[in-house]
Design a protein around this motif. Structure first.
Motif, short mmCIF file in Angstrom:
data_model
loop_
_atom_site.label_atom_id
_atom_site.label_comp_id
_atom_site.label_asym_id
_atom_site.label_seq_id
_atom_site.Cartn_x
_atom_site.Cartn_y
_atom_site.Cartn_z
N HIS A 30 0.86 -1.19 0.00
CA HIS A 30 0.00 0.00 0.00
C HIS A 30 0.89 1.23 0.00
O HIS A 30 0.69 2.15 0.79
CB HIS A 30 -0.95 -0.03 1.20
N ASP A 31 1.88 1.21 -0.88
CA ASP A 31 2.84 2.30 -0.96
C ASP A 31 2.43 3.30 -2.04
O ASP A 31 1.35 3.21 -2.61
CB ASP A 31 4.24 1.74 -1.23
N GLN A 32 3.31 4.23 -2.31
CA GLN A 32 3.02 5.29 -3.28
C GLN A 32 3.66 5.06 -4.64
O GLN A 32 3.48 5.87 -5.54
CB GLN A 32 3.48 6.64 -2.71
N VAL A 33 4.42 3.96 -4.81
CA VAL A 33 5.13 3.74 -6.08
C VAL A 33 4.80 2.37 -6.69
O VAL A 33 4.31 2.29 -7.80
CB VAL A 33 6.66 3.88 -5.91
N ARG A 35 2.67 -0.23 -5.92
CA ARG A 35 1.28 -0.61 -6.18
C ARG A 35 0.66 0.20 -7.33
O ARG A 35 0.12 -0.37 -8.26
CB ARG A 35 0.43 -0.50 -4.93
N PRO A 36 0.75 1.52 -7.30
CA PRO A 36 0.07 2.25 -8.37
C PRO A 36 0.78 2.23 -9.72
O PRO A 36 0.12 2.21 -10.75
CB PRO A 36 -0.02 3.68 -7.83
N TYR A 37 2.11 2.23 -9.73
CA TYR A 37 2.80 2.39 -11.01
C TYR A 37 3.43 1.10 -11.53
O TYR A 37 3.22 0.74 -12.68
CB TYR A 37 3.84 3.51 -10.91
N SER A 100 -10.07 4.90 -10.29
CA SER A 100 -9.63 6.28 -10.45
C SER A 100 -8.76 6.45 -11.69
O SER A 100 -7.83 5.69 -11.93
CB SER A 100 -8.85 6.74 -9.21
N GLU A 102 -5.99 8.20 -13.88
CA GLU A 102 -4.73 8.94 -13.67
C GLU A 102 -4.01 9.00 -15.01
O GLU A 102 -3.80 7.97 -15.67
CB GLU A 102 -3.84 8.20 -12.67
N ASP A 105 -1.00 6.76 -15.38
CA ASP A 105 -1.24 5.34 -15.66
C ASP A 105 -1.06 5.04 -17.15
O ASP A 105 -0.57 3.96 -17.51
CB ASP A 105 -2.64 4.92 -15.21
#
Length: 124
Positions: A30-33, A35-37, A100, A102, A105
């Protein structure tokens, strides 16, 4: 006429490996790099490998079709498709489809596609 259906164990094994990594990322990170990217980069590679597990389509059209599919899903996220379909209460739907939009993405999907094209070039 070419037979496009073919089963490929190496691509299937890559699909299973990438799917497992994606599930682990979704469940435990559940980090900022990552997981999302990184997850977005890997999902395009995962979809490409899944298609190549069963079909012998040319590399470039398959990679482009995968990228366009990812762009479509991201566009549907912009329009909040999960909630429009009444799936907002289902965790799995929210994770698989996403909730969401982005712009970054789209860059991650493009990077994943470039990795696929580079790997296929090295492989051949």
């Amino acid at each position: 006429m070419k037979a496009y259906f073919r089963f490929s164990i190496p691509y299937l094994l890559l699909t299973i490996l990438l799917f497992t990594i994606e599930v682990l990322i979704a469940k435990y990170l559940h980090d900022q790099v990552i997981r999302p990217y990184v997850g977005d980069v890997l999902v395009v590679i995962l979809i490409y490998c899944f298609v190549r597990s069963f079909f012998r389509f040319p590399v470039l059209p398959t990679a482009i079709a995968t990228l366009l599919f990812a762009f479509l899903i991201e566009t549907l996220q912009y329009f909040d498709i999960v909630h429009l379909l009444g799936l907002g209460k289902y965790y799995l739907a929210r994770v698989v489809i996403g909730t969401s939009f982005e712009w970054i993405d789209l860059a991650a999907y493009t990077l994943g596609t470039l990795i696929v094209l580079g790997a296929e070039k090295v492989r051949s």
